[in-house]
Design an enzyme around this catalytic site. Sequence first.
Site, PDB file in Angstrom:
ATOM      1  N   TYR A  46     -71.244 -37.349-139.494  1.00  0.00           N
ATOM      2  CA  TYR A  46     -70.421 -37.170-140.691  1.00  0.00           C
ATOM      3  C   TYR A  46     -68.988 -36.930-140.231  1.00  0.00           C
ATOM      4  CZ  TYR A  46     -69.749 -35.541-145.522  1.00  0.00           C
ATOM      5  OH  TYR A  46     -69.343 -35.386-146.812  1.00  0.00           O
ATOM      6  N   LYS A  86     -93.277 -53.386-153.504  1.00  0.00           N
ATOM      7  CA  LYS A  86     -92.763 -54.423-152.600  1.00  0.00           C
ATOM      8  C   LYS A  86     -92.069 -53.743-151.409  1.00  0.00           C
ATOM      9  CE  LYS A  86     -93.650 -58.023-155.403  1.00  0.00           C
ATOM     10  NZ  LYS A  86     -94.430 -59.222-155.130  1.00  0.00           N
TER      11      LYS A  86
HETATM   12  O1  LIG Z   1     -96.355 -58.769-157.420  1.00  0.00           O
HETATM   13  C1  LIG Z   1     -97.327 -59.495-157.164  1.00  0.00           C
HETATM   14  O2  LIG Z   1     -98.478 -59.047-156.999  1.00  0.00           O
HETATM   15  C2  LIG Z   1     -97.146 -60.976-156.981  1.00  0.00           C
HETATM   16  C3  LIG Z   1     -96.034 -61.587-157.748  1.00  0.00           C
HETATM   17  O3  LIG Z   1     -94.778 -61.207-157.253  1.00  0.00           O
HETATM   18  C4  LIG Z   1     -96.135 -61.407-159.232  1.00  0.00           C
HETATM   19  O4  LIG Z   1     -95.094 -61.257-159.865  1.00  0.00           O
HETATM   20  O5  LIG Z   1     -97.242 -61.448-159.766  1.00  0.00           O
HETATM   21 MG   LIG Z   2     -93.325 -61.033-158.715  1.00  0.00          MG
END
Ligand SMILES: O=C(O)C[C@H](O)C(=O)O
Ligand SMILES: [Mg+2]
Length: 471
Positions: free
Chosen positions: A114, A169
């Site tokens: 920092y 994700k």
């Molecule tokens: O999110 C998932 O399981 C896969 C895909 O991106 C979706 O939108 O169905």
């Molecule tokens: Mg998706």
Amino acid sequence: MSIGTGTSTHIIMRLQLDVEVFSFGEIASCISAGGGDIIGVDVISSSRTQSVRDITVNVHGVKQRELISELLPKLKGVKVLQISDRTFLMHIGGKIETALKTKIKNREDLARVYTPGVANVCTAIADEPEKAYSLTIKRNTVAVISDGTAVLGLGNIGPSAAMPVMEGKAMLFKQLANVDSFPICLDTQDTEEIIRTVKAIAPAFGGINLEDISAPRCFEIEERLRQELDIPVFHDDQHGTAVVLLAGLLNALRITNKKIEDIKVVFTGIGAAGIACTKILLSAGVRNIIGIDRQGAIHRDVHYENPHWNAYAQMTNPDNLKGSLSEVIVEADVFIGVSAPGILKVEDVISMAKDPIVFAMANPQPEIDPEIAEPYVRVLATGRSDFPNQINNVLCFPGIFRGALDCRAREINEEMKVAAAQAIASVVTDEELSESYIIPSVFNDKVVERVREAVVKAANQTGVARKEPRV
Ligand SMILES: O=C(O)C[C@H](O)C(=O)O
Ligand SMILES: [Mg+2]
Ligand SMILES: NC(=O)c1ccc[n+]([C@@H]2O[C@H](COP(=O)([O-])OP(=O)(O)OC[C@H]3O[C@@H](n4cnc5c(N)ncnc54)[C@H](O)[C@@H]3O)[C@@H](O)[C@H]2O)c1
């Protein structure tokens, strides 16, 4: 809204028991009568008069859960304090957090990470912007961006409701490919505003993964960002899905022994995933594809308001077929669904050509219940993790970004996508290949490594790599 998954799930029932009165035998019989199986019992607290216990029960759907919740309070000495679903428990407080690479132990450390030490690092980057890759999180970090308009097959449920998917994700990026990522859900559905916002936050990131943004806006958003940013921009629902679909189809055709140029393929859902999947199959050599959306087969004798459908009609449907799914699917070799639950009927599957391949990829509910379809198909796949053959973009996005970040690719191009598809398909050997194993599992640790290698190679060959990756 509750998603009846049709498969088993665990619930945890917290019971307050009157020690003098209750009978565990009665509780067990009641749970069994409701169709549940006891998995475990944990004592939370105990006194001479009262015991509080968590009973973990396996149930096979929402109806069983409701029945057990109705029956248990009727037993003597039993009070139901709470029923929690394991899925919900895993989401409490969100699924990810920030972690530190080094702890700040003393003032000296503080002065380095920092003020004042950090200022020298900032100046170094200001003098030489490339240094952002070596001195910040940029080189290993991807933004997972959604506007909440096409969340799985749930539709336009908005940015807050999209967050659990984007956090998921981010978990997968980290666990499978050691890519760091931020879930960012934008409270706007305006194309220009989304483009402006993503561009404005881009300096922190080495790549942009667009997710669950509905068609047709997703095409322009991705295209413009690809042109205007110098980091890879990848709409996962288009290209991740297309890559995994191609991998799965290549292997399914090895089983049915049909040539890719001879097959008739029927698609439902000509949106983000449907258009990208169609394009990758056309470039892989499929000649006869018919796309179906809500109003039936997309053909050349009408003008669609959606310009992408006019273009779609030009590149597909060689016989210019018209009509409903049931009419068009007759004698098809392959069905691919990226649309909505339950729209494919058993009779439709029966009318397909010999050895039908059915990829019902809508999430979370496929186009046909796998248990119903199974007796009539040769190869069956869904997007879900609780059935064999999961065709889901999770097999692609971690590895493709790992490769792109490692070679600092400027973009993710067609060659890199096809290489990724071939890499995924190659994980399943001839000896392993079977109707219930056309695509490797998400947990197969060869997937990310093979995809990464193939993507780096293709990036080098096509001149978009900006760095030799570390081995
Ligand atoms: O999110 C998932 O399981 C896969 C895909 O991106 C979706 O939108 O169905
Ligand atoms: Mg998706
Ligand atoms: N398995 C995977 O990896 C994967 C990846 C991406 C998307 N998907 C699934 O595919 C579906 C579509 O996702 P998307 O991102 O392309 O969404 P999208 O909104 O861009 O496109 C969906 C399309 O399906 C059409 N549709 C809806 N109901 C229909 C019906 N009854 N009959 C025919 N067409 C219908 C819509 O009109 C639209 O054109 C979702 O269920 C999503 O979960 C699965």
